[in-house]
Write a protein that holds these residues in place. Structure first.
Motif, mmCIF file in Angstrom:
data_model
loop_
_atom_site.group_PDB
_atom_site.id
_atom_site.type_symbol
_atom_site.label_atom_id
_atom_site.label_comp_id
_atom_site.label_asym_id
_atom_site.label_seq_id
_atom_site.Cartn_x
_atom_site.Cartn_y
_atom_site.Cartn_z
ATOM 1 N N ARG A 16 -2.549 -15.228 -1.674
ATOM 2 C CA ARG A 16 -1.603 -14.142 -1.933
ATOM 3 C C ARG A 16 -0.253 -14.389 -1.265
ATOM 4 O O ARG A 16 0.802 -14.077 -1.838
ATOM 5 N N THR A 20 -3.903 -5.127 9.723
ATOM 6 C CA THR A 20 -4.033 -4.075 8.717
ATOM 7 C C THR A 20 -3.240 -2.844 9.123
ATOM 8 O O THR A 20 -2.952 -2.616 10.316
ATOM 9 N N LEU A 21 -2.928 -2.020 8.131
ATOM 10 C CA LEU A 21 -2.433 -0.683 8.403
ATOM 11 C C LEU A 21 -3.589 0.169 8.926
ATOM 12 O O LEU A 21 -4.756 -0.223 8.807
ATOM 13 N N ASP A 69 -5.099 2.502 7.677
ATOM 14 C CA ASP A 69 -6.099 2.808 6.651
ATOM 15 C C ASP A 69 -6.911 1.590 6.225
ATOM 16 O O ASP A 69 -7.733 1.665 5.311
ATOM 17 N N GLY A 70 -6.666 0.418 6.886
ATOM 18 C CA GLY A 70 -7.433 -0.787 6.585
ATOM 19 C C GLY A 70 -6.792 -1.716 5.570
ATOM 20 O O GLY A 70 -7.328 -2.790 5.286
ATOM 21 N N THR A 71 -5.620 -1.357 5.039
ATOM 22 C CA THR A 71 -4.943 -2.206 4.059
ATOM 23 C C THR A 71 -4.412 -3.462 4.744
ATOM 24 O O THR A 71 -3.629 -3.363 5.701
ATOM 25 N N PRO A 72 -4.788 -4.676 4.278
ATOM 26 C CA PRO A 72 -4.282 -5.898 4.905
ATOM 27 C C PRO A 72 -2.764 -6.026 4.753
ATOM 28 O O PRO A 72 -2.203 -5.749 3.694
ATOM 29 N N VAL A 73 -2.136 -6.457 5.831
ATOM 30 C CA VAL A 73 -0.689 -6.667 5.871
ATOM 31 C C VAL A 73 -0.358 -8.154 6.015
ATOM 32 O O VAL A 73 0.631 -8.641 5.473
ATOM 33 N N GLU A 100 4.066 -7.835 -0.398
ATOM 34 C CA GLU A 100 4.410 -6.420 -0.531
ATOM 35 C C GLU A 100 4.703 -5.746 0.807
ATOM 36 O O GLU A 100 5.189 -4.603 0.840
ATOM 37 N N HIS A 101 4.463 -6.436 1.901
ATOM 38 C CA HIS A 101 4.707 -5.849 3.223
ATOM 39 C C HIS A 101 5.807 -6.563 4.005
ATOM 40 O O HIS A 101 6.030 -6.256 5.184
#
Length: 307
Positions: A175, A220-221, A223-227, A249-250
């Motif tokens: 990614r 991660t944020l 909430d668990g979203t990978p950064v 996207e980050h």
């Protein structure tokens, strides 16, 4: 092989290291150990002799379990034409027909363009390799963190957890290739898919680290979203920040500083004498992050590759 009074040949073994080191470079102190460990082989270490005097040398580095070297990292010449002849002759013996030659890396002073002698050393070798088809791929900044340098405390914007498995790191590596500034990755993407490039990077580098994989972290944020992620590690020679990246996207949110600080904290906790890292000269965001974190740009490297 002789051309007039010029002899081109591999060294016979460790007993010829004194001959090989009549020309000098920063890696000379590693050669004996590399030979003993199989990372170098006499057949991968070539000399050009004129009247018994060393006038050029070239050495490739590889892994003990692999039959073909991975990198040309020792190359010293008194004459570019002789150096080109030496590399051409050696590669014909070392590499199977049709094999793309390994890339060339040369460690150089940080301010090499400002010093006439240092500039000549770099440019003479580049000229020699251009004669056998190599092209400049990247100039990289080498950074070092030293004990006593402050490490930024967690800012609690991100959470960090270990990488779950190889599939997860490969997915993240794939990614982050979208919009990458890394010249090696961009070159790979001209020849293969992003997933293939990620797998190649993993197999060529990350898979060979000598340190625990539970040092690697996903950022991660809450909430668990990978950064993004970082792979603090030890290679054969140093503790390193092996790979650090932010997902497309980050980017632009300053997360790179948090992720680098986490990787640095993990290695600093191992009581290391230094941490090494590198990034392309053109990757300004990454270079600036290292500087903000107290890493010193102590050296550069030139990388050349064959099309």
């Amino acid at each position: 092989m002789n051309h007039t009074d010029l002899t081109l040949r591999p060294i016979t073994g460790p007993e010829e290291l004194d001959l090989f080191c009549q020309l000098t470079y920063a890696l000379d102190h590693e050669l004996a150990d590399d030979l003993a460990a199989g990372r170098r082989r006499p057949g991968w270490m070539w000399v050009a002799l004129r009247g018994g005097e060393l006038v050029a040398r070239a050495a490739w580095w590889g892994r003990a379990e692999e039959p073909v070297p991975f990198l040309l990292d020792v190359f010293d010449v008194e004459d570019a034409a002789v150096g080109a002849r030496l590399v051409r002759t050696a590669m014909a013996e070392i590499l199977p027909p049709g094999t793309r030659p390994p890339t060339y890396n040369r460690m150089i002073p940080a301010e090499w363009r400002d010093e006439a002698a240092a500039r000549s050393v770099v440019e003479d070798r580049m000229t020699a390799l251009e004669q056998v088809g190599a092209q400049l791929l990247a100039e990289r900044l080498r950074f070092e963190w030293r004990p006593g340098t402050a490490v930024a405390p967690p800012r609690n914007r991100l959470l960090f957890r270990p990488i779950r498995d190889v599939d997860e790191i490969l997915e993240l590596m794939t990614r982050v290739l979208d919009g990458t500034l890394d010249a090696h990755s961009r070159d790979d993407l001209t020849r293969m898919s992003a997933r293939e490039a990620a797998l190649r990077h993993y197999e060529d580098e990350l898979a060979h680290y000598r340190s625990p994989r539970d040092w690697w972290r996903v950022a991660t944020l809450p909430d668990g979203t990978p950064v993004g992620f970082v792979t603090p590690a030890r290679n054969n020679y140093n503790p390193v920040i092996g790979y650090l990246a932010v997902l497309p996207e980050h980017r632009g949110n300053g997360y790179i500083d948090d992720i680098l600080a986490e990787g640095t904290r993990i290695l600093a906790a191992q009581d290391v004498s230094r941490i090494r890292a590198a990034t392309d000269l053109g990757n300004i965001p990454m270079a600036n992050a290292f500087r903000r974190a107290g890493y010193v740009n102590f050296e550069r490297t030139i990388t050349m590759a064959w099309p």
